[in-house]
Scaffold this motif. Structure first.
Motif, mmCIF file in Angstrom:
data_model
loop_
_atom_site.group_PDB
_atom_site.id
_atom_site.type_symbol
_atom_site.label_atom_id
_atom_site.label_comp_id
_atom_site.label_asym_id
_atom_site.label_seq_id
_atom_site.Cartn_x
_atom_site.Cartn_y
_atom_site.Cartn_z
ATOM 1 N N LYS A 51 14.285 -34.495 -12.972
ATOM 2 C CA LYS A 51 15.237 -33.460 -12.591
ATOM 3 C C LYS A 51 16.192 -33.988 -11.529
ATOM 4 O O LYS A 51 15.838 -34.863 -10.740
ATOM 5 C CB LYS A 51 14.498 -32.230 -12.055
ATOM 6 C CG LYS A 51 13.544 -31.610 -13.075
ATOM 7 C CD LYS A 51 12.878 -30.359 -12.538
ATOM 8 C CE LYS A 51 12.022 -29.698 -13.620
ATOM 9 N NZ LYS A 51 11.482 -28.399 -13.182
ATOM 10 N N VAL A 52 17.400 -33.421 -11.505
ATOM 11 C CA VAL A 52 18.433 -33.835 -10.564
ATOM 12 C C VAL A 52 19.068 -32.590 -9.954
ATOM 13 O O VAL A 52 19.289 -31.587 -10.642
ATOM 14 C CB VAL A 52 19.516 -34.686 -11.254
ATOM 15 C CG1 VAL A 52 20.664 -34.983 -10.293
ATOM 16 C CG2 VAL A 52 18.920 -35.982 -11.792
ATOM 17 N N PHE A 67 24.972 -24.996 -6.285
ATOM 18 C CA PHE A 67 23.908 -25.881 -6.765
ATOM 19 C C PHE A 67 24.007 -25.993 -8.273
ATOM 20 O O PHE A 67 24.045 -24.980 -8.976
ATOM 21 C CB PHE A 67 22.540 -25.306 -6.363
ATOM 22 C CG PHE A 67 21.359 -25.992 -6.998
ATOM 23 C CD1 PHE A 67 21.196 -27.366 -6.926
ATOM 24 C CD2 PHE A 67 20.386 -25.255 -7.671
ATOM 25 C CE1 PHE A 67 20.098 -27.995 -7.503
ATOM 26 C CE2 PHE A 67 19.284 -25.861 -8.250
ATOM 27 C CZ PHE A 67 19.146 -27.234 -8.168
ATOM 28 N N LEU A 68 24.058 -27.218 -8.766
ATOM 29 C CA LEU A 68 24.003 -27.466 -10.200
ATOM 30 C C LEU A 68 22.727 -28.251 -10.481
ATOM 31 O O LEU A 68 22.526 -29.342 -9.951
ATOM 32 C CB LEU A 68 25.219 -28.265 -10.677
ATOM 33 C CG LEU A 68 25.273 -28.530 -12.186
ATOM 34 C CD1 LEU A 68 25.508 -27.222 -12.950
ATOM 35 C CD2 LEU A 68 26.352 -29.544 -12.530
ATOM 36 N N PHE A 69 21.875 -27.677 -11.314
ATOM 37 C CA PHE A 69 20.616 -28.320 -11.686
ATOM 38 C C PHE A 69 20.800 -29.051 -13.006
ATOM 39 O O PHE A 69 21.425 -28.526 -13.936
ATOM 40 C CB PHE A 69 19.507 -27.275 -11.817
ATOM 41 C CG PHE A 69 18.295 -27.761 -12.555
ATOM 42 C CD1 PHE A 69 17.496 -28.755 -12.021
ATOM 43 C CD2 PHE A 69 17.963 -27.232 -13.798
ATOM 44 C CE1 PHE A 69 16.377 -29.220 -12.702
ATOM 45 C CE2 PHE A 69 16.849 -27.683 -14.494
ATOM 46 C CZ PHE A 69 16.062 -28.680 -13.944
ATOM 47 N N ALA A 70 20.246 -30.249 -13.107
ATOM 48 C CA ALA A 70 20.299 -31.024 -14.340
ATOM 49 C C ALA A 70 18.886 -31.412 -14.756
ATOM 50 O O ALA A 70 18.157 -32.031 -13.975
ATOM 51 C CB ALA A 70 21.156 -32.277 -14.158
ATOM 52 N N GLN A 71 18.516 -31.029 -15.972
ATOM 53 C CA GLN A 71 17.210 -31.398 -16.528
ATOM 54 C C GLN A 71 17.391 -32.569 -17.485
ATOM 55 O O GLN A 71 18.124 -32.480 -18.465
ATOM 56 C CB GLN A 71 16.595 -30.220 -17.275
ATOM 57 C CG GLN A 71 15.285 -30.541 -17.991
ATOM 58 C CD GLN A 71 14.122 -30.766 -17.038
ATOM 59 O OE1 GLN A 71 13.686 -29.847 -16.352
ATOM 60 N NE2 GLN A 71 13.622 -31.995 -16.991
ATOM 61 N N LEU A 72 16.719 -33.670 -17.172
ATOM 62 C CA LEU A 72 16.668 -34.802 -18.071
ATOM 63 C C LEU A 72 15.281 -34.879 -18.667
ATOM 64 O O LEU A 72 14.344 -34.254 -18.171
ATOM 65 C CB LEU A 72 17.006 -36.106 -17.342
ATOM 66 C CG LEU A 72 18.492 -36.284 -16.964
ATOM 67 C CD1 LEU A 72 18.855 -35.521 -15.703
ATOM 68 C CD2 LEU A 72 18.827 -37.768 -16.805
#
Length: 354
Positions: A51-52, A67-72
């Motif tokens: 996660k980022v 806040f922007l969440f990024a799921q890898l």
């Protein structure tokens, strides 16, 4: 940073490419995806550590931080910024204080955060003794060893975070692909079903469920069918809706859960998944009805049991409509793990030294 029971690198938005495709290429290189071990990056070979967080000054009146969440995913080349992550959300304010995006307000500091993924706002309070964010304390959350300073999150508007509303099918209970389900979104799109409806107890451990290929195949077929019913289209490549098996509590809580995110069983449960599960517990006629053990009163502490303990959510319901949730609050912890530079191949971000 660790946020709740998740972990990942945080960036100031200004330090990443403005172009989305270029940004995603950088994040994939940072994490080492696609590779199941993520051996060439910072990823931890698991969705919870893939996660980022991306943070910037607030873009709306009254909002302190965006806040922007990024799921890898370890084995995929995708960067999904559609869903929220309440665990990583717990580290946003500590990160902002560490990097000077905001300044401490006193012994405690509260900031309003906009999650850009779903346009959801919340107030986050942290301890800031001596003008610096405090990490040590007595707060404990299951799924994280030891104790830490509390991070209080008060969600302001979570219903229909990704879907069109709290109950995206328009019903509190549906029969989809032959199984009774509750499709609900109060911060995270979930498909909830009784474990017994797929021949399981709901008390199995994580390793057993992750090895249960028959169950996982059945849940994926159901997830795809429910995705269409929830107005989400083809969810095959998406990280939502999450799938949640429920059973009667057995450790003094309100409800026992096993959460798939969506193809791996969670060692605990996500923050917003817990909020959504707790919400389903107050809805008459949901699959939780007759299974959950709920306290009386307009302010309810809902203890959501999961494989490594429990997650407590405080819900406040509308006196005029006891099935309407007006507030959801919870406790998390966070910790700064390291600060520095992460190296990526120079070809990933052309024109930028790395």
């Amino acid at each position: 940073m660790r946020g709740g029971t998740s972990r990942g690198p945080f960036f100031s938005a200004s330090d990443l490419p403005a172009d989305v495709a270029a940004r995603d290429a950088v994040l994939l290189a940072v994490m080492g995806s696609p590779d199941k071990r993520q051996i060439d990056g910072l990823g931890g070979a698991h969705p919870l550590t893939s996660k980022v967080g991306i943070v910037s000054p607030g873009s709306k009146p009254g909002v302190d931080l965006d806040f922007l969440f990024a799921q890898l995913q370890p084995e995929l080349d995708t960067v999904d910024t559609t869903p929220n992550c309440g665990n990583m959300l717990a580290a946003v304010v500590p990160f902002a204080l560490e990097t000077g995006l905001v300044k401490a307000q006193g012994e405690t500091s509260t900031f309003r955060v906009l999650t850009r993924n779903t346009d959801m706002q919340c107030d986050i309070r942290v301890q800031t003794h001596g003008g610096r964010v405090e990490y040590e304390g007595d707060a404990r959350i299951d799924g994280v060893p030891g104790s830490a300073a509390p991070v209080s999150i008060n969600f302001l508007d979570t219903a229909g975070s990704v879907c069109e509303g709290l109950l995206p099918t328009g019903r509190v209970r549906d029969v989809i692909d032959g199984i009774e389900v509750t499709c609900i979104d109060n911060g995270m799109p979930l498909v909830m079903l009784r474990a017994g409806s797929v021949g399981r107890t709901g008390y199995e451990d994580v390793a057993r469920l992750n090895a249960d290929t028959e169950l996982k195949g059945r849940l994926e077929r159901l997830r795809v069918a429910c995705g269409h019913a929830m107005g989400l289209g083809d969810v095959t490549p998406k990280n939502y809706p999450k799938m949640t098996l429920i059973a009667a509590p057995r450790s003094g809580g309100s409800l026992c859960t096993r959460s798939f995110i969506p193809h791996v069983c969670h060692d605990a449960i996500g923050v917003l998944a817990a909020v959504t599960v707790a919400t389903a517990c107050v809805l008459e006629g949901s699959v939780c009805d007759g299974v959950a053990v709920m306290p009386s009163g307009l302010v309810k502490k809902v203890s959501v049991e999961h494989p490594t303990g429990e997650f407590s959510v405080e819900l406040e319901v509308d006196p005029a409509n006891p099935q309407s949730v007006t507030r959801a609050a919870l406790l998390r912890t966070a910790r700064l793990i390291m600060r520095g530079d992460v190296m990526i191949p120079a070809s990933t971000w052309k024109g930028r030294a790395a």
